[in-house]
Design a protein around this motif. Structure first.
Motif, PDB file in Angstrom:
ATOM      1  N   LYS A 166     -13.156   5.029  -0.513  1.00  0.00           N
ATOM      2  CA  LYS A 166     -12.242   3.965  -0.932  1.00  0.00           C
ATOM      3  C   LYS A 166     -12.972   3.026  -1.878  1.00  0.00           C
ATOM      4  N   THR A 173       0.836  -1.190   0.000  1.00  0.00           N
ATOM      5  CA  THR A 173       0.000   0.000   0.000  1.00  0.00           C
ATOM      6  C   THR A 173       0.876   1.246   0.000  1.00  0.00           C
ATOM      7  N   ASN A 179      -6.862  -1.462  -4.760  1.00  0.00           N
ATOM      8  CA  ASN A 179      -7.693  -0.451  -4.129  1.00  0.00           C
ATOM      9  C   ASN A 179      -7.118   0.935  -4.350  1.00  0.00           C
ATOM     10  N   GLN A 237     -12.448  -0.789  -3.856  1.00  0.00           N
ATOM     11  CA  GLN A 237     -11.658  -2.019  -3.851  1.00  0.00           C
ATOM     12  C   GLN A 237     -12.233  -3.019  -4.843  1.00  0.00           C
TER      13      GLN A 237
END
Length: 395
Positions: free
Chosen positions: A170, A123, A153, A172
């Motif tokens: 967000k 990430t 994501n 995903q």
């Protein structure tokens, strides 16, 4: 435990070398990549029950799982004084399951008795403290014998002008490949075959949240998600027994829409107590609705030692397609005897203890924190489990 301490020694060596970097006396933020923190989490999970889905809703659910997660967080500042964080995580689970061993009813012990799951992820986030914005992106993967998953994501967060609130969004996706391993008696020719067919499963999820500092003592967060799944959503080796005694593979619809919404509140009761609460409501188009209520109360025994008792209550309705052993009939379009999709309620209770001495755990400066947690889980459908975990943090 030897593996943990060998790893800890290696971590301390890395951090010691990192700390020896010369800092600019002018206060200039170095653009070199540095270690922010390292976490090592290990857990042991043990479960018992009598409603195994592999054998049609009856039989042993005995299972053990040993999980290890190694997480390294790195950071640097760019020319515009934005903070870039890179979170690298690698997980490794090893489990044994009495129920999955019954995919072949005639085998004393088969290859499906145990498996290992590996799940790395990466990430990246970039925070602009001046504008109050954070952008993130990540990728992940998970692999075991009958399952392969790839995830991605992106996220964005914006603080309010006074920095007391933050809105976040967000998105995903998970793209999965499932090996369609049927119960041995339902395979073509009734024999073992390693060349299993495969099927696809797709998941898309959007999340919204808003957090707000109400005052010095109270913080709240509102949460909402929308999750869409499509493709092969059944478990191929879950048996379903009909009223006539015949056996079939679980069959569920090829789409599912999930809508969870939640609320979180943290209240700081003086310098020694924090009350953390959480509630979630969930519904989907399979007919399942659920309620989750959780409370955790960290208590500081000393400035460096705290204990955290917690309790979670959960209740759900059954999906439209569930029925127990030998209760389905040939007129049913979809059918499952998986008790995870049945009506039940559960209780999860336990506590954690956290040590974070200012000079480091055991006097090791970079060994920042150690936390030990234990929980006992109970369903009202004759299933229980225990989990113990340890978290080591290095900074």
């Amino acid at each position: 435990m030897k593996r943990i301490f060998f790893t800890a020694a290696a971590i301390l060596t890395i951090l010691r070398a990192n700390a020896q970097e010369v800092k600019d006396s002018t206060g200039y933020e170095s653009r070199k990549l540095k270690i922010e923190e390292i976490n090592l989490v290990s857990s042991y999970y043990q479960q018992n029950g009598e409603n195994a889905a592999v054998t049609g809703g009856i039989g042993s659910q005995k299972l053990t799982d040993i999980a290890n997660v190694f997480d390294v967080r790195l950071f640097k500042y760019d020319r515009k004084h934005r903070k870039h964080t890179f979170d690298i995580e690698i997980g490794l689970d090893n489990y044994t399951s009495a129920s999955s061993d019954r995919i072949d009813l005639k085998a004393n012990s088969s290859a499906s008795h145990g498996d290992t799951r590996i799940y790395p992820s990466l990430t990246w986030t970039v925070e602009n403290e001046k504008k109050g914005t954070t952008f993130g992106a990540g990728v992940s993967s998970s692999k075991e014998f009958d399952y392969l998953s790839f995830g991605a994501n992106v996220s964005f967060a914006q603080k309010t002008r006074n920095r007391n609130g933050e809105f976040a969004v967000k998105f995903q996706t998970y793209q999965d490949i499932v090996k369609v391993i049927a119960p041995v008696e339902l395979r073509q020719g009734g024999r073992e075959d390693d060349d299993y067919p495969s099927a696809n499963r797709r998941t898309y999820a959007g999340s919204l949240s808003y957090s707000q500092i109400i005052n010095q003592r109270l913080q709240v967060t509102l949460l909402a998600d929308l999750v869409s799944q499509s493709g092969y959503l059944s478990m191929p080796f879950y048996r379903v027994y009909f009223t006539d005694g015949s056996v079939h593979q679980e069959k569920l619809p090829d789409s599912r829409l999930k809508i969870p919404v939640g609320f979180r509140a943290n209240y700081f009761l003086g310098d020694r107590f924090i009350i953390r609460t959480y509630y979630r409501f969930y519904t989907d188009d399979w007919g399942l609705t659920s309620h989750t209520a959780n409370i955790e109360v960290p208590v500081k025994i000393t400035p460096f030692v705290s204990v955290s008792p917690f309790y979670r209550y959960y209740t759900q309705s059954a999906v439209k397609y569930f029925a127990p052993y030998q209760q389905h009939s040939g007129s049913d379009q979809y059918y499952t005897s998986n008790y995870d999709l049945s009506k039940f309620s559960s209780n999860f209770v336990g506590a954690g203890i956290r040590l974070a001495p200012p000079r480091g755990v055991f006097g090791l400066q970079h060994f920042n924190m150690i936390e030990l947690r234990y929980g006992h889980y109970m369903k009202n459908i004759n299933m229980s489990s225990n989990i113990v975990s340890v978290n080591l943090k290095f900074k």
